[in-house]
Scaffold this active site. Structure first.
Site, short mmCIF file in Angstrom:
data_model
loop_
_atom_site.label_atom_id
_atom_site.label_comp_id
_atom_site.label_asym_id
_atom_site.label_seq_id
_atom_site.Cartn_x
_atom_site.Cartn_y
_atom_site.Cartn_z
N LYS A 254 0.79 -1.04 0.33
CA LYS A 254 -0.16 0.11 -0.40
C LYS A 254 0.78 1.03 0.34
O LYS A 254 1.50 1.94 0.52
CB LYS A 254 -0.99 -0.06 1.47
CG LYS A 254 -1.83 1.55 1.38
CD LYS A 254 -2.88 1.32 2.69
CE LYS A 254 -3.12 2.44 3.04
NZ LYS A 254 -4.35 2.46 3.91
N ASP A 259 -2.74 10.40 3.20
CA ASP A 259 -4.05 10.11 3.80
C ASP A 259 -4.70 11.02 4.77
O ASP A 259 -4.36 10.43 5.45
CB ASP A 259 -4.63 8.95 4.38
CG ASP A 259 -5.31 8.00 4.76
OD1 ASP A 259 -6.33 8.40 3.96
OD2 ASP A 259 -6.14 7.34 5.28
N LYS A 266 -9.77 13.22 7.87
CA LYS A 266 -9.10 12.64 9.50
C LYS A 266 -9.71 14.09 10.59
O LYS A 266 -9.32 15.00 9.31
CB LYS A 266 -8.19 12.42 9.73
CG LYS A 266 -7.39 10.73 8.79
CD LYS A 266 -6.28 10.44 8.58
CE LYS A 266 -5.92 8.72 7.95
NZ LYS A 266 -7.05 8.08 8.42
N ASP A 277 1.41 6.62 5.71
CA ASP A 277 0.86 5.84 5.05
C ASP A 277 1.59 4.64 3.74
O ASP A 277 0.61 4.55 2.89
CB ASP A 277 -0.56 6.49 4.59
CG ASP A 277 -1.25 5.43 4.87
OD1 ASP A 277 -1.69 4.66 5.60
OD2 ASP A 277 -2.87 5.86 4.27
N ASP A 337 -12.55 7.04 3.89
CA ASP A 337 -11.01 7.06 4.86
C ASP A 337 -10.29 5.29 4.69
O ASP A 337 -9.18 5.24 5.42
CB ASP A 337 -10.75 7.50 6.31
CG ASP A 337 -9.82 7.53 6.99
OD1 ASP A 337 -8.26 8.02 6.26
OD2 ASP A 337 -9.75 7.79 7.94
N GLU A 339 -9.36 3.78 2.26
CA GLU A 339 -8.97 3.63 0.92
C GLU A 339 -7.94 2.78 0.57
O GLU A 339 -7.53 2.06 -0.66
CB GLU A 339 -8.38 5.23 0.26
CG GLU A 339 -7.18 5.49 1.13
CD GLU A 339 -6.56 5.54 2.32
OE1 GLU A 339 -7.77 5.40 3.34
OE2 GLU A 339 -5.19 5.15 3.34
N ARG A 341 -7.86 -0.08 1.03
CA ARG A 341 -8.26 -1.59 0.48
C ARG A 341 -8.44 -1.55 -0.54
O ARG A 341 -8.85 -2.55 -1.61
CB ARG A 341 -8.86 -1.99 1.52
CG ARG A 341 -10.32 -1.17 1.45
CD ARG A 341 -11.22 -1.49 2.74
NE ARG A 341 -10.61 -1.07 3.69
CZ ARG A 341 -10.73 -1.00 5.15
NH1 ARG A 341 -12.49 -2.35 5.26
NH2 ARG A 341 -10.69 -0.81 6.23
N1 BES Z 1 -4.28 5.13 6.51
C1 BES Z 1 -4.99 4.52 7.74
C2 BES Z 1 -4.63 3.37 8.64
C3 BES Z 1 -3.99 4.22 9.61
C4 BES Z 1 -4.05 4.41 11.51
C5 BES Z 1 -2.39 3.40 10.17
C6 BES Z 1 -2.88 5.49 11.46
C7 BES Z 1 -1.10 4.45 10.55
C8 BES Z 1 -1.96 3.90 11.89
C9 BES Z 1 -6.21 3.72 7.60
O1 BES Z 1 -6.37 4.08 5.20
C10 BES Z 1 -7.58 4.39 7.56
O2 BES Z 1 -7.69 5.65 7.58
N2 BES Z 1 -8.15 3.29 8.54
C11 BES Z 1 -9.89 3.11 8.93
C12 BES Z 1 -10.26 2.56 8.38
C13 BES Z 1 -11.65 2.85 8.72
C14 BES Z 1 -12.51 3.76 7.66
C15 BES Z 1 -12.60 1.57 8.77
C16 BES Z 1 -9.17 3.34 10.25
O3 BES Z 1 -8.44 2.67 10.60
O4 BES Z 1 -9.50 4.25 11.07
ZN ZN Z 2 -4.61 4.85 4.54
ZN ZN Z 3 -7.85 6.15 5.20
#
Ligand code: BES
Ligand code: ZN
Ligand code: ZN
Length: 489
Positions: A254, A259, A266, A277, A337, A339, A341
């Site tokens: 990824k 992000d 966020k 990210d 968010d 994204e 996947r």
């Molecule tokens: N890049 C983030 C996940 C992340 C969080 C990486 C903290 C490193 C540290 C990812 O794209 C994300 O935002 N995931 C969401 C998923 C949710 C919307 C299902 C999350 O973890 O809240």
């Molecule tokens: Zn992300």
């Molecule tokens: Zn994200």
């Protein structure tokens, strides 16, 4: 920290310092090494891991420093302990400014010398990375020692060299992770891959612009379209010298260069640090560097980076949009968010369909949930293929990069059903959300292809100095991939 570390001739006679590694429960008497006995007789000596006793001896009228380093009990030993102890040595050398170091390995087990040499070399090599990738005119350069070391044992010294080389590949990944998002755009990552290919003989192809449309890489197009920094799929290929007609193993990263969350923005400063990210992709680039320069396995390896910036503009993807992937699966976007996947799905389809992968491993900073569950101690592993999982678990033990299995199950796939499309990208109910991520990805892997998803959100960086790592990126994944390829290739 040291500026560099190299293996070259240093003998116990001409060294500035002698470093001796010793287990706490080693009860042999070393008559030919009186300095060991002198150091062990000191009250500061406990033999516990990271215990460091310093003494001196005079050799040909010169003073030499002696370091005796504790490894703890043999029964409690794990590779990461030696990694940390070698870092303790490296930090001390930085303070004493000793440059020529003779390693005394009498306390280390010879059958394990291969691992031990690599671990020490790698740890010292990681210490040379200072994180200041963009010093300006204000930062003053400090004087740092250049460490030259040898154990006097040809085999062991070669293992040290292997470890140092892997450290260089990991540091390459860390530098990419550290590069800020205004510089490290998707096309910058592509440029890094191209340069790596030029330098090492890998093959590099970058799919961008119109070609993304003809190749139906819908996730990349959708996630990347809000940003003025366009998305791309980066493909690096390693072909072994003795070409075999075997299917390649594919490693996917990824590579979200920033992000923001997109329209599902966020909040509360939650996007600080989201330049990292892209660390799945950085690990894949670091691993491809190691593969091309030192590992040279006997299996073909393809590295795929799905690179995009998840930004906000009037051209953003929206919650409610529906997209159709090249394998026919339709996805309703419920959260912009989630994204990672969306872009990984493109790479998984590509790996199965175009590369006809023998096996696939993806590395992704996918969910905050895995950080809650496993912290920075283990990465989350999702893999229902027994053979691949066993190989990864062995590689994990050998490399010190820990993985812990989490489940895949049809019930989790049920959670992703969409009223308008096949699946949603995220259930608003955040139950088991790291597993939801894996369950989403499962839809893009062809039945029968061994696949592992590794969620590295908790391990890709550390928030304080720990062992050989300073606060910041760890290059997590490079060591695991290297150990895995050593095993299968
Ligand atoms: N890049 C983030 C996940 C992340 C969080 C990486 C903290 C490193 C540290 C990812 O794209 C994300 O935002 N995931 C969401 C998923 C949710 C919307 C299902 C999350 O973890 O809240
Ligand atoms: Zn992300
Ligand atoms: Zn994200």
């Amino acid at each position: 920290m040291p500026a560099s570390v190299t293996v070259n001739e240093v003998t116990a006679t001409d060294a500035d310092a002698i470093a001796i590694f010793m287990f706490e429960d080693d009860d042999r008497v070393f008559r030919e090494n009186p300095e060991i006995e002198t150091a062990r007789a000191r009250t500061e000596w406990t033999g516990e891991k990271n215990n460091l006793v310093e003494t001196f001896r005079t050799q040909d009228g010169r003073e030499q420093r002696i370091f005796l380093l504790g490894l703890g009990n043999t029964l409690d030993f794990e590779p990461h302990i030696l990694h940390d102890v070698a870092a303790t040595l490296g930090k001390r050398l930085d303070a004493t400014k000793d440059s020529r170091v003779s390693l005394d390995i009498v306390g280390l087990d010879t059958p394990n010398a291969r691992h031990y040499g690599r671990i020490i070399g790698e740890s010292l090599s990681l210490l040379t990375w200072d994180g200041k990738t963009l010093p300006g005119t204000v930062t003053k350069a400090t004087e740092k020692p250049e460490i030259i070391l040898s154990s006097g044992d040809v085999q062991f010294d070669n293992h040290l060299r292997d470890g140092i080389a892997l450290g260089t590949s990991i540091n390459f990944a860390r530098t990419l992770s550290q590069t800020p998002p205004n510089i490290a755009t998707p096309l910058y990552m592509a440029e890094q891959a191209r340069q790596l290919a030029l330098d090492t003989g890998l093959d590099c192809r970058v799919i961008e612009g119109e070609e993304l449309i003809t190749e139906r890489l819908e996730g990349l197009i959708t996630v990347g379209k809000a940003s003025e920094n366009p998305p791309c799929l980066i493909r690096l290929a390693y072909t072994p010298e003795r070409t075999t007609n075997t299917a390649p193993v594919v490693i996917i990263g990824k590579t979200i260069t920033y992000d923001t969350g997109g329209l599902s923005l966020k909040v509360n400063n939650g996007m600080v640090g989201m330049k990292r990210d892209k660390d799945g992709g950085c690990a894949v680039l670091g691993a491809m560097h190691a593969i091309a320069t030192t590992l040279q396995p006997n299996v073909p390896v393809i590295g795929l980076l799905v690179a995009a910036e998840n930004s906000v503009s009037n051209n953003s993807m929206r919650p409610d949009d529906v997209i159709t992937y090249r394998n026919g699966v339709t996805v309703e976007i419920t959260n912009t968010d989630a994204e990672g996947r969306l872009v990984l799905a493109d790479a998984l389809c590509w790996a199965c369909e175009v590369e006809q992968a023998a096996s696939i491993i993806d590395f992704a900073t996918l969910t905050g949930g895995v950080v809650v569950a496993l912290g920075s101690t283990f990465a989350g592993l999702f893999c229902d293929d027994d053979e691949l999982r066993a190989a990864l678990e062995t590689a994990s033990e050998e490399s010190g990069e820990r993985i812990w299995r989490l489940p895949l199950h049809a019930e989790y796939r049920e959670m992703l059903k969409s009223p308008v499309a096949d699946i949603v990208n995220s259930n608003p109910n955040r139950k088991a959300h790291p597993i939801q991520g894996a369950a989403f990805l499962e839809h893009f892997v062809e039945e029968g292809t061994p696949w592992a998803h590794i969620d590295i959100a908790g391990v890709h960086s550390v928030d304080a100095d720990t062992g050989a790592f300073i606060k910041g990126p760890t290059g997590w994944g490079v060591r695991l991939i290297a150990a895995w390829l050593r095993e299968i290739g």
